[in-house]
Design a protein around this motif. Structure first.
Motif, PDB file in Angstrom:
ATOM      1  N   MET A   1     -50.975 -20.320   9.035  1.00 29.21           N
ATOM      2  CA  MET A   1     -50.420 -19.699  10.243  1.00 29.21           C
ATOM      3  C   MET A   1     -51.551 -19.831  11.320  1.00 29.21           C
ATOM      4  O   MET A   1     -52.767 -19.367  11.149  1.00 29.21           O
ATOM      5  N   LYS A   2     -51.207 -20.158  12.601  1.00 27.33           N
ATOM      6  CA  LYS A   2     -52.248 -20.412  13.624  1.00 27.33           C
ATOM      7  C   LYS A   2     -52.360 -18.875  14.168  1.00 27.33           C
ATOM      8  O   LYS A   2     -51.477 -18.037  14.103  1.00 27.33           O
ATOM      9  N   ILE A   3     -53.397 -18.695  15.227  1.00 31.62           N
ATOM     10  CA  ILE A   3     -53.761 -17.460  15.590  1.00 31.62           C
ATOM     11  C   ILE A   3     -52.609 -16.980  16.751  1.00 31.62           C
ATOM     12  O   ILE A   3     -52.107 -15.846  16.677  1.00 31.62           O
ATOM     13  N   LYS A   4     -51.662 -17.788  17.510  1.00 32.99           N
ATOM     14  CA  LYS A   4     -50.704 -17.352  18.325  1.00 32.99           C
ATOM     15  C   LYS A   4     -49.650 -16.942  17.420  1.00 32.99           C
ATOM     16  O   LYS A   4     -48.986 -16.257  17.988  1.00 32.99           O
ATOM     17  N   GLU A   5     -49.462 -17.152  16.160  1.00 30.99           N
ATOM     18  CA  GLU A   5     -48.443 -16.800  15.195  1.00 30.99           C
ATOM     19  C   GLU A   5     -48.645 -15.328  14.809  1.00 30.99           C
ATOM     20  O   GLU A   5     -47.874 -14.795  14.129  1.00 30.99           O
ATOM     21  N   THR A   6     -49.990 -14.954  15.187  1.00 29.54           N
ATOM     22  CA  THR A   6     -50.181 -13.512  14.807  1.00 29.54           C
ATOM     23  C   THR A   6     -49.934 -12.457  15.645  1.00 29.54           C
ATOM     24  O   THR A   6     -50.066 -11.395  15.317  1.00 29.54           O
ATOM     25  N   LYS A   7     -49.213 -12.979  16.775  1.00 26.06           N
ATOM     26  CA  LYS A   7     -49.156 -11.834  17.890  1.00 26.06           C
ATOM     27  C   LYS A   7     -48.000 -11.056  17.528  1.00 26.06           C
ATOM     28  O   LYS A   7     -47.115 -11.464  16.632  1.00 26.06           O
ATOM     29  N   ILE A   8     -48.049  -9.739  18.161  1.00 32.10           N
ATOM     30  CA  ILE A   8     -46.969  -8.661  17.761  1.00 32.10           C
ATOM     31  C   ILE A   8     -45.516  -9.372  18.021  1.00 32.10           C
ATOM     32  O   ILE A   8     -44.776  -8.967  17.071  1.00 32.10           O
ATOM     33  N   ARG A   9     -45.156 -10.060  18.947  1.00 32.55           N
ATOM     34  CA  ARG A   9     -43.856 -10.520  19.221  1.00 32.55           C
ATOM     35  C   ARG A   9     -43.337 -11.460  18.084  1.00 32.55           C
ATOM     36  O   ARG A   9     -42.213 -12.033  18.009  1.00 32.55           O
ATOM     37  N   GLU A  10     -44.464 -12.130  17.306  1.00 31.45           N
ATOM     38  CA  GLU A  10     -43.890 -13.021  16.275  1.00 31.45           C
ATOM     39  C   GLU A  10     -43.796 -12.410  14.944  1.00 31.45           C
ATOM     40  O   GLU A  10     -43.084 -12.786  14.176  1.00 31.45           O
ATOM     41  N   LEU A  11     -44.614 -11.390  14.975  1.00 28.49           N
ATOM     42  CA  LEU A  11     -44.279 -10.483  13.418  1.00 28.49           C
ATOM     43  C   LEU A  11     -43.312  -9.361  13.571  1.00 28.49           C
ATOM     44  O   LEU A  11     -43.019  -9.060  12.375  1.00 28.49           O
ATOM     45  N   TYR A  12     -43.032  -8.745  14.485  1.00 23.92           N
ATOM     46  CA  TYR A  12     -42.284  -7.458  14.637  1.00 23.92           C
ATOM     47  C   TYR A  12     -41.008  -7.437  15.590  1.00 23.92           C
ATOM     48  O   TYR A  12     -41.162  -7.992  16.533  1.00 23.92           O
ATOM     49  N   ASP A  13     -39.904  -6.789  15.108  1.00 23.59           N
ATOM     50  CA  ASP A  13     -38.816  -6.469  15.965  1.00 23.59           C
ATOM     51  C   ASP A  13     -39.261  -5.037  16.505  1.00 23.59           C
ATOM     52  O   ASP A  13     -38.918  -4.100  15.535  1.00 23.59           O
ATOM     53  N   LEU A  14     -39.642  -4.759  17.647  1.00 20.54           N
ATOM     54  CA  LEU A  14     -40.045  -3.633  18.044  1.00 20.54           C
ATOM     55  C   LEU A  14     -39.103  -2.332  18.380  1.00 20.54           C
ATOM     56  O   LEU A  14     -39.471  -1.329  18.446  1.00 20.54           O
ATOM     57  N   SER A  15     -37.660  -2.794  18.025  1.00 19.28           N
ATOM     58  CA  SER A  15     -36.734  -1.891  18.045  1.00 19.28           C
ATOM     59  C   SER A  15     -36.649  -0.968  16.766  1.00 19.28           C
ATOM     60  O   SER A  15     -36.192  -0.002  16.573  1.00 19.28           O
ATOM     61  N   HIS A  16     -37.438  -1.312  15.779  1.00 20.80           N
ATOM     62  CA  HIS A  16     -37.504  -0.524  14.586  1.00 20.80           C
ATOM     63  C   HIS A  16     -38.796   0.374  14.491  1.00 20.80           C
ATOM     64  O   HIS A  16     -39.190   0.661  13.277  1.00 20.80           O
ATOM     65  N   THR A  17     -39.418   0.922  15.492  1.00 18.79           N
ATOM     66  CA  THR A  17     -40.302   1.728  15.511  1.00 18.79           C
ATOM     67  C   THR A  17     -40.466   2.575  16.769  1.00 18.79           C
ATOM     68  O   THR A  17     -40.052   1.948  18.004  1.00 18.79           O
ATOM     69  N   ILE A  18     -40.415   3.831  16.614  1.00 21.98           N
ATOM     70  CA  ILE A  18     -40.515   4.634  17.916  1.00 21.98           C
ATOM     71  C   ILE A  18     -42.021   4.357  18.635  1.00 21.98           C
ATOM     72  O   ILE A  18     -42.047   4.727  19.839  1.00 21.98           O
ATOM     73  N   ALA A  19     -42.758   3.529  18.171  1.00 23.15           N
ATOM     74  CA  ALA A  19     -43.976   3.077  18.949  1.00 23.15           C
ATOM     75  C   ALA A  19     -43.866   1.780  19.511  1.00 23.15           C
ATOM     76  O   ALA A  19     -44.862   0.905  19.952  1.00 23.15           O
ATOM     77  N   GLY A  20     -42.824   1.276  19.710  1.00 25.07           N
ATOM     78  CA  GLY A  20     -42.614  -0.015  20.403  1.00 25.07           C
ATOM     79  C   GLY A  20     -42.955  -0.275  21.813  1.00 25.07           C
ATOM     80  O   GLY A  20     -43.546  -1.263  21.951  1.00 25.07           O
ATOM     81  N   GLU A  21     -42.734   0.670  22.480  1.00 20.02           N
ATOM     82  CA  GLU A  21     -43.100   0.604  23.840  1.00 20.02           C
ATOM     83  C   GLU A  21     -44.842   0.554  23.834  1.00 20.02           C
ATOM     84  O   GLU A  21     -45.532   0.057  24.808  1.00 20.02           O
ATOM     85  N   TYR A  22     -45.599   1.144  22.936  1.00 23.30           N
ATOM     86  CA  TYR A  22     -46.852   1.225  22.991  1.00 23.30           C
ATOM     87  C   TYR A  22     -47.332   0.066  22.435  1.00 23.30           C
ATOM     88  O   TYR A  22     -48.375  -0.733  22.963  1.00 23.30           O
ATOM     89  N   LEU A  23     -46.766  -0.769  21.421  1.00 18.78           N
ATOM     90  CA  LEU A  23     -47.104  -2.096  20.813  1.00 18.78           C
ATOM     91  C   LEU A  23     -47.053  -3.243  21.993  1.00 18.78           C
ATOM     92  O   LEU A  23     -47.638  -4.026  21.884  1.00 18.78           O
ATOM     93  N   GLU A  24     -45.926  -2.875  22.748  1.00 25.95           N
ATOM     94  CA  GLU A  24     -45.691  -4.004  23.823  1.00 25.95           C
ATOM     95  C   GLU A  24     -46.798  -4.291  24.708  1.00 25.95           C
ATOM     96  O   GLU A  24     -46.821  -5.197  25.379  1.00 25.95           O
ATOM     97  N   GLN A  25     -47.749  -3.218  24.785  1.00 30.97           N
ATOM     98  CA  GLN A  25     -48.763  -3.182  25.687  1.00 30.97           C
ATOM     99  C   GLN A  25     -49.824  -4.113  25.373  1.00 30.97           C
ATOM    100  O   GLN A  25     -50.883  -4.437  26.012  1.00 30.97           O
ATOM    101  N   TYR A  26     -49.883  -4.583  23.934  1.00 25.32           N
ATOM    102  CA  TYR A  26     -50.570  -5.325  23.407  1.00 25.32           C
ATOM    103  C   TYR A  26     -50.483  -6.589  22.768  1.00 25.32           C
ATOM    104  O   TYR A  26     -49.100  -6.885  22.792  1.00 25.32           O
TER     105      TYR A  26
END
Length: 223
Positions: A1-26
């Motif tokens: 796995m390359k570093i770019k593949e460790t980004k939030i958008r590659e690992l997670y569907d942010l609709s499945h946590t109430i912290a999604g809007e906060y994770l989007e900031q990183y």
């Protein structure tokens, strides 16, 4: 796995946590680790009082949650709808537990985000980590969150290493990751979506999505 593949958008569907809007900031998920406590407090203040019970110490527990009498919950913490907190679970602060999750007997959580339907059901330790939607840790599997030499944790990608600036950093598990019983996820481990880790594994670095991790250097594609 390359570093770019460790980004939030590659690992997670942010609709499945109430912290999604906060994770989007990183960009990378470990960047949120120093801020989990304050995020929980901000989210807690917005939760509907008719659905959540507030307890001293900034603990919000959905009224549908089953909490065993021997469980210990220290804030800040949010426990989402339809979650089960079993006997002798030890939630010791800065823990955001999503909907439909299971925190099992003698499991310890500290400074974590568990997405919806995560299962850590049998004597697991999860610290300074983010576990994606439907991630599951088998009995006795743990995240090791401090290096033995106490140096700052690096993420070891296929193409490069990335400095995190963090002394405490457990593991980032993508959505639907399965970790086999008795495994140790060493500091800075990142596991891509829909990957299986064999039981009794010692995992270091980054593991590709849609993989089967058998041992260090032996990783097979699922498809």
């Amino acid at each position: 796995m390359k570093i770019k593949e460790t980004k939030i958008r590659e690992l997670y569907d942010l609709s499945h946590t109430i912290a999604g809007e906060y994770l989007e900031q990183y960009e990378f998920p470990w960047e949120i680790l120093p801020h989990i406590g304050e995020i929980i407090r901000e989210l807690g203040k917005k939760l509907p009082e008719e659905e959540y019970e507030y307890r001293d110490g900034d603990v919000w527990i959905h009224k549908s949650v089953k909490v065993a009498p021997t469980a210990s919950i220290t804030g800040p913490a949010i426990i989402g709808k339809d979650t089960e907190i079993r006997q002798c679970a030890f939630i010791r602060g800065s823990a955001l537990v999503g909907e439909g999750a299971v925190v099992g007997n003698s499991t310890e959580l500290k400074n974590v985000i568990l997405f919806d339907k995560v299962q850590v059901p049998h004597y697991n330790y999860v610290g300074d980590s983010v576990l994606g939607y439907k991630a599951h840790m088998g009995a006795g599997s743990i995240t090791s969150n401090v290096r033995s030499d106490k140096a700052l944790v690096k993420v070891h990608g296929e193409d490069q290493d990335m400095e995190t600036g963090l002394k405490k950093f457990g593991a980032m598990l993508g959505d639907e990751v399965e970790v086999g019983c008795g495994s140790v996820l060493n500091p800075g481990t990142v596991i891509g979506k829909n990957t299986n880790i064999y039981p009794l594994s010692s995992v270091r670095g980054c593991v590709d999505k849609d993989s089967i991790y058998k041992k260090q250097g032996e990783v097979a594609e699922k498809y």
